[in-house]
Design an enzyme around this catalytic site. Structure first.
Site, PDB file in Angstrom:
ATOM      1  N   LEU A  65       0.831  -1.211   0.000  1.00  0.00           N
ATOM      2  CA  LEU A  65       0.000   0.000   0.000  1.00  0.00           C
ATOM      3  C   LEU A  65       0.865   1.260   0.000  1.00  0.00           C
ATOM      4  CD1 LEU A  65      -2.468  -1.545   2.545  1.00  0.00           C
ATOM      5  CD2 LEU A  65      -2.992  -1.009   0.147  1.00  0.00           C
ATOM      6  N   PRO A  66       0.296   2.375  -0.542  1.00  0.00           N
ATOM      7  CA  PRO A  66       1.129   3.543  -0.801  1.00  0.00           C
ATOM      8  C   PRO A  66       1.353   4.493   0.375  1.00  0.00           C
ATOM      9  CG  PRO A  66      -1.062   3.880  -1.673  1.00  0.00           C
ATOM     10  CD  PRO A  66      -1.050   2.502  -1.127  1.00  0.00           C
ATOM     11  N   THR A  96       6.179   0.307   2.594  1.00  0.00           N
ATOM     12  CA  THR A  96       7.055   1.105   3.459  1.00  0.00           C
ATOM     13  C   THR A  96       6.147   2.128   4.128  1.00  0.00           C
ATOM     14  OG1 THR A  96       8.761   0.851   1.778  1.00  0.00           O
ATOM     15  CG2 THR A  96       9.203   2.409   3.565  1.00  0.00           C
ATOM     16  N   LYS A 172      14.714  -0.649   5.967  1.00  0.00           N
ATOM     17  CA  LYS A 172      14.258  -0.135   4.665  1.00  0.00           C
ATOM     18  C   LYS A 172      14.365   1.401   4.608  1.00  0.00           C
ATOM     19  CE  LYS A 172      11.738   0.483   0.952  1.00  0.00           C
ATOM     20  NZ  LYS A 172      11.916   0.112  -0.411  1.00  0.00           N
ATOM     21  N   LYS A 241       7.740  10.387   1.099  1.00  0.00           N
ATOM     22  CA  LYS A 241       7.119   9.699   2.247  1.00  0.00           C
ATOM     23  C   LYS A 241       8.197   9.000   3.087  1.00  0.00           C
ATOM     24  CE  LYS A 241       5.389   5.616   0.924  1.00  0.00           C
ATOM     25  NZ  LYS A 241       6.287   4.574   1.323  1.00  0.00           N
TER      26      LYS A 241
HETATM   27  N1  LIG Z   1       7.543   1.430  -6.673  1.00  0.00           N
HETATM   28  C1  LIG Z   1       8.687   0.989  -6.171  1.00  0.00           C
HETATM   29  O1  LIG Z   1       9.745   0.969  -6.855  1.00  0.00           O
HETATM   30  C2  LIG Z   1       8.748   0.489  -4.745  1.00  0.00           C
HETATM   31  C3  LIG Z   1       9.879  -0.241  -4.343  1.00  0.00           C
HETATM   32  C4  LIG Z   1       9.915  -0.747  -3.045  1.00  0.00           C
HETATM   33  C5  LIG Z   1       8.881  -0.496  -2.153  1.00  0.00           C
HETATM   34  N2  LIG Z   1       7.800   0.243  -2.555  1.00  0.00           N
HETATM   35  C6  LIG Z   1       6.733   0.471  -1.572  1.00  0.00           C
HETATM   36  O2  LIG Z   1       5.677  -0.431  -1.909  1.00  0.00           O
HETATM   37  C7  LIG Z   1       4.406   0.188  -1.610  1.00  0.00           C
HETATM   38  C8  LIG Z   1       3.556   0.232  -2.879  1.00  0.00           C
HETATM   39  O3  LIG Z   1       4.241   1.000  -3.848  1.00  0.00           O
HETATM   40  P1  LIG Z   1       3.739   1.096  -5.379  1.00  0.00           P
HETATM   41  O4  LIG Z   1       4.801   1.813  -6.133  1.00  0.00           O
HETATM   42  O5  LIG Z   1       3.246  -0.218  -5.835  1.00  0.00           O
HETATM   43  O6  LIG Z   1       2.483   2.088  -5.176  1.00  0.00           O
HETATM   44  P2  LIG Z   1       1.235   2.263  -6.145  1.00  0.00           P
HETATM   45  O7  LIG Z   1       0.623   3.560  -5.782  1.00  0.00           O
HETATM   46  O8  LIG Z   1       1.624   1.974  -7.556  1.00  0.00           O
HETATM   47  O9  LIG Z   1       0.274   1.047  -5.675  1.00  0.00           O
HETATM   48  C9  LIG Z   1      -0.504   1.049  -4.509  1.00  0.00           C
HETATM   49  C10 LIG Z   1      -1.809   0.322  -4.794  1.00  0.00           C
HETATM   50  O10 LIG Z   1      -2.574   0.289  -3.596  1.00  0.00           O
HETATM   51  C11 LIG Z   1      -3.935   0.540  -3.937  1.00  0.00           C
HETATM   52  N3  LIG Z   1      -4.642   1.034  -2.756  1.00  0.00           N
HETATM   53  C12 LIG Z   1      -4.575   2.247  -2.165  1.00  0.00           C
HETATM   54  N4  LIG Z   1      -5.387   2.317  -1.098  1.00  0.00           N
HETATM   55  C13 LIG Z   1      -5.997   1.107  -1.018  1.00  0.00           C
HETATM   56  C14 LIG Z   1      -6.972   0.556  -0.142  1.00  0.00           C
HETATM   57  N5  LIG Z   1      -7.467   1.275   0.864  1.00  0.00           N
HETATM   58  N6  LIG Z   1      -7.384  -0.705  -0.357  1.00  0.00           N
HETATM   59  C15 LIG Z   1      -6.890  -1.444  -1.399  1.00  0.00           C
HETATM   60  N7  LIG Z   1      -5.971  -0.974  -2.261  1.00  0.00           N
HETATM   61  C16 LIG Z   1      -5.535   0.280  -2.070  1.00  0.00           C
HETATM   62  C17 LIG Z   1      -3.865   1.560  -5.065  1.00  0.00           C
HETATM   63  O11 LIG Z   1      -5.074   1.618  -5.814  1.00  0.00           O
HETATM   64  C18 LIG Z   1      -2.680   1.019  -5.864  1.00  0.00           C
HETATM   65  O12 LIG Z   1      -3.094   0.098  -6.847  1.00  0.00           O
HETATM   66  C19 LIG Z   1       4.723   1.585  -1.069  1.00  0.00           C
HETATM   67  O13 LIG Z   1       4.685   1.554   0.330  1.00  0.00           O
HETATM   68  C20 LIG Z   1       6.137   1.860  -1.582  1.00  0.00           C
HETATM   69  O14 LIG Z   1       6.838   2.762  -0.765  1.00  0.00           O
HETATM   70  C21 LIG Z   1       7.702   0.723  -3.842  1.00  0.00           C
END
Ligand SMILES: NC(=O)c1ccc[n+]([C@@H]2O[C@H](COP(=O)([O-])OP(=O)(O)OC[C@H]3O[C@@H](n4cnc5c(N)ncnc54)[C@H](O)[C@@H]3O)[C@@H](O)[C@H]2O)c1
Length: 301
Positions: A65-66, A96, A172, A241
């Site tokens: 989740l974001p 994270t 992390k 964040k």
């Molecule tokens: N993108 C990267 O390279 C990366 C790498 C490592 C860690 N992360 C971490 O992983 C997590 C996700 O990152 P991401 O890039 O996939 O983000 P993203 O925004 O692409 O995906 C998040 C998903 O969660 C969904 N969402 C939001 N609120 C929700 C809810 N209440 N119920 C159900 N679904 C919900 C959104 O619709 C979206 O599809 C974050 O915490 C980020 O910091 C990201």
């Protein structure tokens, strides 16, 4: 273990959950974005099971989740994960989010005799697609051992940091504090190199085998800067964040980090200027644009 839940099918969650499907698990996906759910179904996932029913069906439920806000909603809402948790189900949050929120989630799940690991990941979307992610898990070692075969279907390096639930989260945050430095450093160095007449491709070839090398230089240059395509990836907003969480931690620990504070302010400025939803490597373009407009202004004086 056969049945797995996956909540949050975004840039990371979609390829991670899809790798679970490919590994032969029955994967129940959920996202507030219907289009993401439909895309997951096309990849062989199951959709349409309400969140409150998932823990009765699945042996492990992953969340990706974001933000803190989204994680609060998924775990603590009425009909959310905690209200309906069972002692048979293991919850693994790969987001994270803040160390405090991971502590709060663990406490609430333990009160219901359930199991929780906070296991943020590193390796980016490329790592999620290629199953090369690093998992940094905090929480019970025996729960970790039960869940690690499933994590191995999504990653290459699966670490148990300690029994302290937020130990992987803090690990992390240190990773992402360094990512913040490398990303800004690459952006400034490449802007200066280009202005001084160097060929960025050759510079990368040379520095990639020198001490200026970093995985972030490789990532940001090869996948974004060289292609002049800043579609995320990892958005600037997500990096901000994580830097905010790292700064909150430094305040709690009473550790002065003057450069890191300044770095966060610089990224926040970039967000205010409208770059937040692009990949974090966009700061290269921003610094380049600022420098070319400075030159324009000089010429006009
Ligand atoms: N993108 C990267 O390279 C990366 C790498 C490592 C860690 N992360 C971490 O992983 C997590 C996700 O990152 P991401 O890039 O996939 O983000 P993203 O925004 O692409 O995906 C998040 C998903 O969660 C969904 N969402 C939001 N609120 C929700 C809810 N209440 N119920 C159900 N679904 C919900 C959104 O619709 C979206 O599809 C974050 O915490 C980020 O910091 C990201």
């Amino acid at each position: 273990m056969k049945k797995i839940g996956f909540i949050g099918l975004g840039n990371m969650g979609m390829p991670m959950s899809s790798n679970l499907v490919k590994a032969g698990y029955d994967v129940y996906g959920s996202d507030i974005n219907e289009k993401a759910e439909e895309a997951f179904q096309k990849l062989g996932g199951k959709i349409g099971v309400p969140v409150e029913e998932l823990s009765g069906i699945c042996e492990v439920i992953f969340t990706s989740l974001p933000s803190n806000k989204a994680a609060e909603a998924v775990y603590f809402a009425d009909h959310g994960l905690i209200e309906n948790s069972t002692k048979e189900c293991i919850f693994v949050d790969t987001s994270t989010i803040s160390p405090e929120l991971h502590q709060k989630i663990e406490k609430a799940i333990k009160e219901k005799n359930g199991h929780f690991l906070a296991a943020p990941v590193s390796g980016g979307v490329v790592g999620a697609v290629n199953k090369t992610l690093t998992f940094m898990a905090g929480g019970s070692k025996s729960v970790f051992e039960q869940a690690s075969p499933v994590m191995k279907a999504m990653g290459e390096n699966i670490f148990h940091i300690s029994e302290q639930v937020d130990s992987g989260t803090i690990t992390k945050l240190m990773n992402n504090l360094l990512i913040g430095y490398y990303t800004w450093g690459v952006a400034e160095a490449l802007t200066l190199a280009e202005k001084s007449g160097l060929d960025l491709k050759q510079l990368f070839e040379v520095l990639n085998v020198s001490y200026g090398q970093s995985r972030i230089y490789e990532r940001n240059y090869e996948s974004f800067i060289a292609k002049d395509d800043y579609n995320p990836g990892f958005t600037l907003k997500l990096l901000i964040k994580d830097l905010q969480f790292a700064m909150e931690l430094s305040e709690q620990q009473q550790v002065e980090l003057p450069l890191s504070k300044e770095l966060l302010a610089k990224y926040q400025e970039a967000d205010t200027e409208g770059y937040g939803d692009l990949d974090m490597s966009i700061v290269y373009k921003m610094i380049q644009d600022r420098n070319s407009s400075n030159k324009e202004e000089e010429r006009l004086v």
